[in-house]
Design an enzyme around this catalytic site. Structure first.
Site, PDB file in Angstrom:
ATOM      1  N   HIS B 264      -0.918  55.466 -17.847  1.00 21.82           N
ATOM      2  CA  HIS B 264      -0.288  55.484 -16.523  1.00 21.82           C
ATOM      3  C   HIS B 264      -0.603  54.197 -15.754  1.00 21.82           C
ATOM      4  O   HIS B 264       0.295  53.484 -15.293  1.00 21.82           O
ATOM      5  CB  HIS B 264      -0.785  56.712 -15.744  1.00 21.82           C
ATOM      6  CG  HIS B 264      -0.211  56.849 -14.361  1.00 21.82           C
ATOM      7  ND1 HIS B 264       0.819  57.715 -14.068  1.00 21.82           N
ATOM      8  CD2 HIS B 264      -0.514  56.234 -13.193  1.00 21.82           C
ATOM      9  CE1 HIS B 264       1.126  57.616 -12.777  1.00 21.82           C
ATOM     10  NE2 HIS B 264       0.319  56.728 -12.213  1.00 21.82           N
ATOM     11  N   GLU B 265      -1.891  53.898 -15.644  1.00 21.13           N
ATOM     12  CA  GLU B 265      -2.280  52.702 -14.883  1.00 21.13           C
ATOM     13  C   GLU B 265      -1.811  51.434 -15.597  1.00 21.13           C
ATOM     14  O   GLU B 265      -1.448  50.449 -14.941  1.00 21.13           O
ATOM     15  CB  GLU B 265      -3.793  52.677 -14.657  1.00 21.13           C
ATOM     16  CG  GLU B 265      -4.362  53.860 -13.861  1.00 21.13           C
ATOM     17  CD  GLU B 265      -3.705  54.072 -12.498  1.00 21.13           C
ATOM     18  OE1 GLU B 265      -3.231  53.095 -11.887  1.00 21.13           O
ATOM     19  OE2 GLU B 265      -3.638  55.243 -12.049  1.00 21.13           O
ATOM     20  N   HIS B 268       1.624  50.634 -14.385  1.00 23.93           N
ATOM     21  CA  HIS B 268       1.580  49.909 -13.109  1.00 23.93           C
ATOM     22  C   HIS B 268       1.200  48.447 -13.338  1.00 23.93           C
ATOM     23  O   HIS B 268       1.789  47.533 -12.756  1.00 23.93           O
ATOM     24  CB  HIS B 268       0.521  50.528 -12.179  1.00 23.93           C
ATOM     25  CG  HIS B 268       0.942  51.800 -11.500  1.00 23.93           C
ATOM     26  ND1 HIS B 268       2.043  51.871 -10.675  1.00 23.93           N
ATOM     27  CD2 HIS B 268       0.392  53.044 -11.494  1.00 23.93           C
ATOM     28  CE1 HIS B 268       2.148  53.110 -10.193  1.00 23.93           C
ATOM     29  NE2 HIS B 268       1.161  53.850 -10.676  1.00 23.93           N
ATOM     30  N   GLU B 294       6.043  53.469  -9.539  1.00 24.02           N
ATOM     31  CA  GLU B 294       5.750  54.741 -10.199  1.00 24.02           C
ATOM     32  C   GLU B 294       6.674  54.942 -11.401  1.00 24.02           C
ATOM     33  O   GLU B 294       6.303  55.597 -12.376  1.00 24.02           O
ATOM     34  CB  GLU B 294       5.907  55.876  -9.179  1.00 24.02           C
ATOM     35  CG  GLU B 294       5.175  57.140  -9.523  1.00 24.02           C
ATOM     36  CD  GLU B 294       3.647  57.030  -9.463  1.00 24.02           C
ATOM     37  OE1 GLU B 294       3.124  56.028  -8.931  1.00 24.02           O
ATOM     38  OE2 GLU B 294       2.988  57.942  -9.982  1.00 24.02           O
TER      39      GLU B 294
END
Lengths: 501, 501
Positions: B264-265, B268, B294
């Protein structure tokens, strides 16, 4: 006046906040930053430097200080407010008397010189960096010229890191010291060298780190207000007196590297952590000078953690951690190994006895250059001649000669080295005073207890931060001015016993 | 104009440098800082915030922008200079239209509300924080009032994080989405729940971290321009587009925690790392909105690393790393476990299907409060009623009900949640477009190759930074405005196959 004092405190706190932010950006660069971050980090540091410089030379700040100086004179000698105003005055004068344009010129020149030096040292070619170093010498003299009231051309440069110190104070001290050190070194090195194979074995890095951290925690370094990381060169930095961090570097085949750099940096850090909380956020919340700072790193590294009482406590523990390496090595062999004295070429690897000889050579050469008695083009020969006469060794190359240290190539000429030896002298002076007050300190250390020594240093030195300049602090602590006698007595006792001289 | 453009760029770069320094101080606080450092760090952050605010609202900056706006209109549509000027204008307006005094009032209020919330949540006593939350609602409406041209009271608040987005755009999208999601959830949860004991075993933390880092390196996260650390809550931060760092948190008894927060990170972070180097140092060098950001974290976390092709490549490797845990677990069992769908109370633990239902409840309640259709004192009942009707579950307490998320208690009401679901919708939209261009992406992923997908995202989305606002970017990438259809198609295909619906 109340209101003006508040305004001054608030302006100084703002400058301190930015300086501390810069310190964090630097720390991160040396411990964590990925390679890609370098370019932007350079920009960010330059922007913060510009902002803190603008705030430091703001005319409103100068006016506020001028308005408050007469008020400071009405306050008692030990008043924190008075110290804040006087230190602000000194810092403001220094910042404003050196023109911003000149600072820009120096910064750019030094950055270029540094790159030239890296190249010149790698190629062992002093000529490559000589022209740049000649400019550095000119700029150093020019920097000094903004303080025409100085008694000696080097004094303003020394004052930057060792405020209150002058060539007039330092020269006789160093001359005394050299006179005594050379014969000690000669007596020791005429004997067979100490056997130090035991400390050159394989030591797992994590175990080394864990042992070092255990020791400095016991000494009084507060991990709730600090941390240890790894970096290419060990250093101490602080973002407040409640966040003082150290770094170390570890070699798996050399026990000396990590352990003694850890106790050294912890000495610096305990000084900063020990500053009175009442000074936090003010311009007084840091160590008072390079020399006093170095006295603490040297005291904890050499006087304490290279001492016999310390290892009488810790050597059995070290043997437990490294049984295959030290299980069959006697305490005496180990103690001699970590205190091996030898004539050598490299300052940073030097032992307690010879270290100051290295430093004083550099100090004398700096002064000679600043006084225009020595031309930069003759620096290599002058360097080698002094190594021959003082240490009895001759560098095989300028790379391990006059291009050995970064200082002259990454900064000004003058003021870069004296702090190391001032620190050593002061470590003996302060430790001697602590012993007078608490003669049982060695016995305490033998039991792994450091709180009496730490407490005495905190009360007498650390707590004051920058409240007193070094000469005044020394006077207050010892009741007299600086002298080499206690340091020499310490060295003679320790190495006299070790080498039966 | 040349000269004025340079002046503007230089002012914006200075602001960016300080913002990035603030980000480093924050990162350090959450990853490394010893407890003792907190107080001084707060001061340092406040000082930097004040300085960057002063620079951001400087009248000279405003004048420069006004002078340059007509020039921007003469430049081509895709001109970087024009974008820099227009984005500067928008940022400047936002900074100057909200009075500094009001910002101070909000900051203090939010800090107090946050502390009240911590207490209220721990005691499960909404009444404790209710009065503060009522003030937050008033202040949120007041913040909106500085933008009287807005069509809806929430629009200026949404615009802060999702610039270009409005209630008018979001409401119909969310309404569509809910209509489709509820029956999917019902169909799935009427079946027996997926068995997920296999991911709740003991997994050594270092092995989890090593596996996650291996995966994101393969995906394209550049460790030469970033690093991963641990923190209490995972986050991404950047100090330049060449230093973009992520953090994760690890649980030794839950495989989901570290791995999916890492991908997830990394999503980003790859967005920020992928920005065109030509934008570095300018006001365009960051992601364009919370929603688009996102979309990338969700795309890499859900669409890629919760997908079947991904695990067809990586599951055998995972079994090798954790043989006792996964050796006897089939790929199908594992795949069902990491995609388990269930009606639940906690947003952050929710699966792909139900997650948006949680978010949309919050969005609707925010809007109702801002429109004064819902009073704060009735928030707990309204919350519970929506959980009952949308998710078919009822919170046992307000702590796991309307006090669950920090957002309203650590910020304004309005604009805090929509980005999560906008991101999900966009992840489907963008992934669909990437598939149109490169239908073999799933096959590539099955072979552990991510460069085609990563390259497409970089060229079409990442590279532009803030050059285009989200609606314009979406138009450019997809040729139309935002729609939920591709995201719903993705969900239906994936979960239709998993649950035979």
């Amino acid at each position: 006046m109340e209101e003006k004092v508040k305004q001054l405190a608030s302006r100084l706190a703002e400058i301190a906040d930015i300086t501390n932010a810069q310190a964090l950006l630097n720390w991160d660069q040396l411990t964590n930053m990925p390679n890609g971050g370098a370019e932007a980090r350079g920009r960010q540091l330059a922007t913060l430097a510009k902002i803190s410089h603008d705030l430091s030379v703001a005319p409103e700040l100068g006016q506020l200080i001028e308005d408050l100086l007469p008020y400071a004179d009405t306050l008692p000698d030990t008043s924190q407010e008075a110290a804040m105003i006087r230190v602000a005055k000194k810092d403001y004068d220094r910042e404003t008397r050196i023109p911003g344009e000149f600072v820009g010129k120096i910064t750019e020149h030094i950055s270029n010189t540094y790159m030239k030096w890296v190249e010149a040292r790698a190629q062992n070619n002093f000529e490559l960096v000589r022209p740049a170093l000649e400019t550095t010498l000119e700029l150093s003299r020019e920097a000094s010229s903004f303080f025409p009231e100085a008694a000696h051309v080097a004094d303003p440069l020394i004052d930057i890191s060792d405020n209150g110190m002058t060539v007039g104070i330092i020269r006789p001290l160093f001359s005394d010291l050299r006179k005594e050190l050379v014969p000690i070194m000669q007596a020791i090195t005429s004997q067979a060298p100490a056997e130090d194979a035991c400390i050159k074995q394989y030591f797992p890095e994590d175990d080394q780190i864990a042992f070092g951290e255990k020791v400095i925690r016991a000494m009084g370094y507060d991990f709730e207000r600090g941390r240890q990381d790894r970096s290419a060169h060990p250093f101490t930095t602080r973002f407040s007196i409640n966040d003082v961090r150290i770094t170390t570097r570890v070699k798996s085949d050399d026990f000396l590297e990590a352990f003694f750099s850890t106790t050294h940096e912890a000495g610096h850090a305990m000084y900063e952590q020990g500053i009175d909380q009442a000074l936090e956020g003010s311009n007084l919340a840091s160590g008072t000078s390079a020399g006093v700072h170095e006295s603490q790193s040297r005291l904890w590294e050499n006087v304490v953690s290279r001492g016999k009482p310390f290892w009488e406590c810790y050597y059995p523990q070290l043997q437990e951690i490294f049984p295959s390496q030290f299980g069959n090595v006697s305490m005496d062999t180990f103690y001699r190994a970590i205190n091996k004295v030898q004539r050598s070429l490299i300052r940073t690897d030097a032992d307690e006895v010879t270290y100051n000889l290295h430093v004083m050579i550099r100090f004398d050469l700096e002064i000679d250059m600043l006084e225009e008695k020595l031309e930069v083009r003759h620096l290599p020969e002058a360097w080698n001649e002094r190594y021959r006469s003082d240490l009895g060794v001759l560098p095989a190359s300028d790379a391990e000669g006059c291009m050995q240290d970064v200082h002259w190539y990454g900064g000004l000429i003058g003021g870069a080295f004296q702090g190391y030896t001032l620190g050593n002298i002061l470590s003996g002076l302060f430790y001697g005073k602590a012993l007078e007050a608490h003669p049982d300190i060695p016995e305490q250390i033998r039991q792994g207890k450091f709180d009496v020594l730490h407490g005495w240093l905190k009360d007498n030195i650390y707590a004051h931060g920058r409240k007193f300049e070094a000469p005044e602090l020394i006077q207050r602590v010892t009741g007299s001015s600086m002298t080499t006698a206690p340091y020499l007595a310490y060295l003679k006792a320790k190495f006299g016993e070790l080498y039966q001289i």
